[in-house]
Design a protein around this motif. Sequence first.
Motif, PDB file in Angstrom:
ATOM      1  N   LEU A 206       0.832  -1.206   0.000  1.00 55.78           N
ATOM      2  CA  LEU A 206       0.000   0.000   0.000  1.00 55.78           C
ATOM      3  C   LEU A 206       0.868   1.258   0.000  1.00 55.78           C
ATOM      4  O   LEU A 206       0.564   2.238  -0.695  1.00 55.78           O
ATOM      5  N   ALA A 207       1.961   1.227   0.788  1.00 54.63           N
ATOM      6  CA  ALA A 207       2.850   2.387   0.814  1.00 54.63           C
ATOM      7  C   ALA A 207       3.507   2.597  -0.551  1.00 54.63           C
ATOM      8  O   ALA A 207       3.661   3.742  -1.022  1.00 54.63           O
ATOM      9  N   MET A 208       3.892   1.510  -1.206  1.00 55.46           N
ATOM     10  CA  MET A 208       4.518   1.620  -2.525  1.00 55.46           C
ATOM     11  C   MET A 208       3.525   2.168  -3.550  1.00 55.46           C
ATOM     12  O   MET A 208       3.867   3.030  -4.375  1.00 55.46           O
ATOM     13  N   VAL A 209       2.270   1.679  -3.500  1.00 59.58           N
ATOM     14  CA  VAL A 209       1.248   2.183  -4.435  1.00 59.58           C
ATOM     15  C   VAL A 209       1.013   3.663  -4.217  1.00 59.58           C
ATOM     16  O   VAL A 209       0.855   4.432  -5.181  1.00 59.58           O
ATOM     17  N   GLN A 210       1.015   4.091  -2.972  1.00 61.02           N
ATOM     18  CA  GLN A 210       0.818   5.513  -2.692  1.00 61.02           C
ATOM     19  C   GLN A 210       1.951   6.360  -3.265  1.00 61.02           C
ATOM     20  O   GLN A 210       1.712   7.396  -3.898  1.00 61.02           O
ATOM     21  N   GLU A 222      -5.040   9.272  -7.672  1.00 63.14           N
ATOM     22  CA  GLU A 222      -6.234   8.983  -6.879  1.00 63.14           C
ATOM     23  C   GLU A 222      -6.148   7.589  -6.268  1.00 63.14           C
ATOM     24  O   GLU A 222      -6.510   7.381  -5.105  1.00 63.14           O
ATOM     25  N   LEU A 223      -5.666   6.631  -7.075  1.00 60.20           N
ATOM     26  CA  LEU A 223      -5.491   5.278  -6.549  1.00 60.20           C
ATOM     27  C   LEU A 223      -4.470   5.266  -5.407  1.00 60.20           C
ATOM     28  O   LEU A 223      -4.651   4.599  -4.391  1.00 60.20           O
ATOM     29  N   GLY A 228      -3.179   5.085   0.368  1.00 69.62           N
ATOM     30  CA  GLY A 228      -2.666   5.709   1.580  1.00 69.62           C
ATOM     31  C   GLY A 228      -3.693   5.722   2.692  1.00 69.62           C
ATOM     32  O   GLY A 228      -3.372   5.485   3.873  1.00 69.62           O
ATOM     33  N   GLU A 229      -4.959   5.992   2.352  1.00 67.38           N
ATOM     34  CA  GLU A 229      -6.021   5.975   3.368  1.00 67.38           C
ATOM     35  C   GLU A 229      -6.204   4.577   3.946  1.00 67.38           C
ATOM     36  O   GLU A 229      -6.381   4.409   5.159  1.00 67.38           O
ATOM     37  N   GLN A 230      -6.164   3.578   3.079  1.00 68.16           N
ATOM     38  CA  GLN A 230      -6.306   2.208   3.557  1.00 68.16           C
ATOM     39  C   GLN A 230      -5.108   1.793   4.413  1.00 68.16           C
ATOM     40  O   GLN A 230      -5.248   1.041   5.382  1.00 68.16           O
ATOM     41  N   GLU A 231      -3.928   2.296   4.071  1.00 65.05           N
ATOM     42  CA  GLU A 231      -2.743   1.986   4.866  1.00 65.05           C
ATOM     43  C   GLU A 231      -2.904   2.532   6.287  1.00 65.05           C
ATOM     44  O   GLU A 231      -2.623   1.842   7.279  1.00 65.05           O
ATOM     45  N   ASP A 312      14.369  -4.001   4.654  1.00 65.81           N
ATOM     46  CA  ASP A 312      13.299  -3.174   4.092  1.00 65.81           C
ATOM     47  C   ASP A 312      13.385  -1.743   4.607  1.00 65.81           C
ATOM     48  O   ASP A 312      13.180  -0.777   3.854  1.00 65.81           O
ATOM     49  N   ASN A 313      13.690  -1.606   5.891  1.00 65.67           N
ATOM     50  CA  ASN A 313      13.843  -0.272   6.453  1.00 65.67           C
ATOM     51  C   ASN A 313      15.024   0.464   5.822  1.00 65.67           C
ATOM     52  O   ASN A 313      14.978   1.683   5.605  1.00 65.67           O
TER      53      ASN A 313
END
Length: 408
Positions: A206-210, A222-223, A228-231, A312-313
């Motif tokens: 979700l963070a990557m998509v944002q 928009e996606l 981001g909201e769902q994250e 990942d961090n």
Amino acid sequence: MPKRERVMRMSVELPLWRALAGYRVLTMLYAIGLCATAYSHFVRPWVAVTYYAVLAVWTLATLPWVRNAASCTKRFLAADLAIALAGILLTRLADSHERIAGGGPTLPSIWTAGAVLAFAIKGGWRWAAVASTAVAAVNLVERGHPARDTVHNVILVWVASIAIGYVVEVARASEATLARALEIEAVTRERERLARDIHDGVLQVLAMVQRRGAVIGGEAAELGQLAGEQEVALRTLVSGGLVPVSRVSEDVSAGAFVRAVEEPDDEGPVDLRSLLARYAGARVTLAEPGAPVELPRPAARELAAAVGAALDNVHRHAGEQARAWILVEDEPDEVVVTVRDDGPGIPEGRLVQAEGEGRLGVAQSIRGRVRDLGGSAELVSVPGQGTEVELKVPKGAGRARGKKAGRR
């Protein structure tokens, strides 16, 4: 392999019921022995013999009824106490007045205390007070006057039975509290495990998509905003936790029931090096011993996942060009894995702030995993000089964890 759910019963009462059953048998034999030694002194020995025959049959036949609180019904308790009280009153008919006045034992003797103790274990100190008071009253009637030894015995039974009844009530409350605590611990561990898995997978995506959506723009933006909201919503749900449902049995005779989820140990130990090898690459250097570094499979998987979360961090916060080094050390009693990077480091107070925002990468994915294995995770970061994460896991981590679950 799928997880297994076990239901374990905890009951502090079962040993008390077993002790009561043994007490009833031994005191019945003791009362019959007293009758045999004083048989010639009875005025009507046939009354005593008949009573002891009934007492022996009753005691042996009702052993299953004093097996637990469920089988020890109110009708049984009433009948049991009635036999004890009848034996006390029949003493006046079977024995001589001189022996009674001189402090001779009643026909049931100390067997009477077993009937009172059954009340105490079944219903607590209030039931014990009622039964012991009835025994006290009948003893005074049998003696005809409150002799010193009679008062002494009555007070002893009364105090002992009430004390045992109170202890049983306290033990039941403690048992329920312990069951609740174990239930909360089990649910918390499962929640933390799910939080780690979600952080390693869904939240990262979700963070990557944002981020990518914001870069591309248009409908992708928009996606990305929705992602981001769902994250944020998912982080709030994961960090908020769940309220566990108590599984304390409503039937006090059955004790307290606790559900425990066991993770199978799969096929035994695994070489940690094989799990960490997939992280090595152009910008990640893996330094490992020449010999296998064996750990129980669940512990090795969790430790490797903690290393993956640390990397990942590095990629997220130090940038794609940052370099990282993984050092594996095989100590006699533990395995130490160090992850170091050359990034900008972590500002002071940032980890506490991230945990408050529901970002559990370090708190759960790294420290939580290692803590559950009985190990420790130390994070050292100097601004401008990179970050170092040191993970220590005892070699018996997976086996120790399984034994701990079995004790529950």
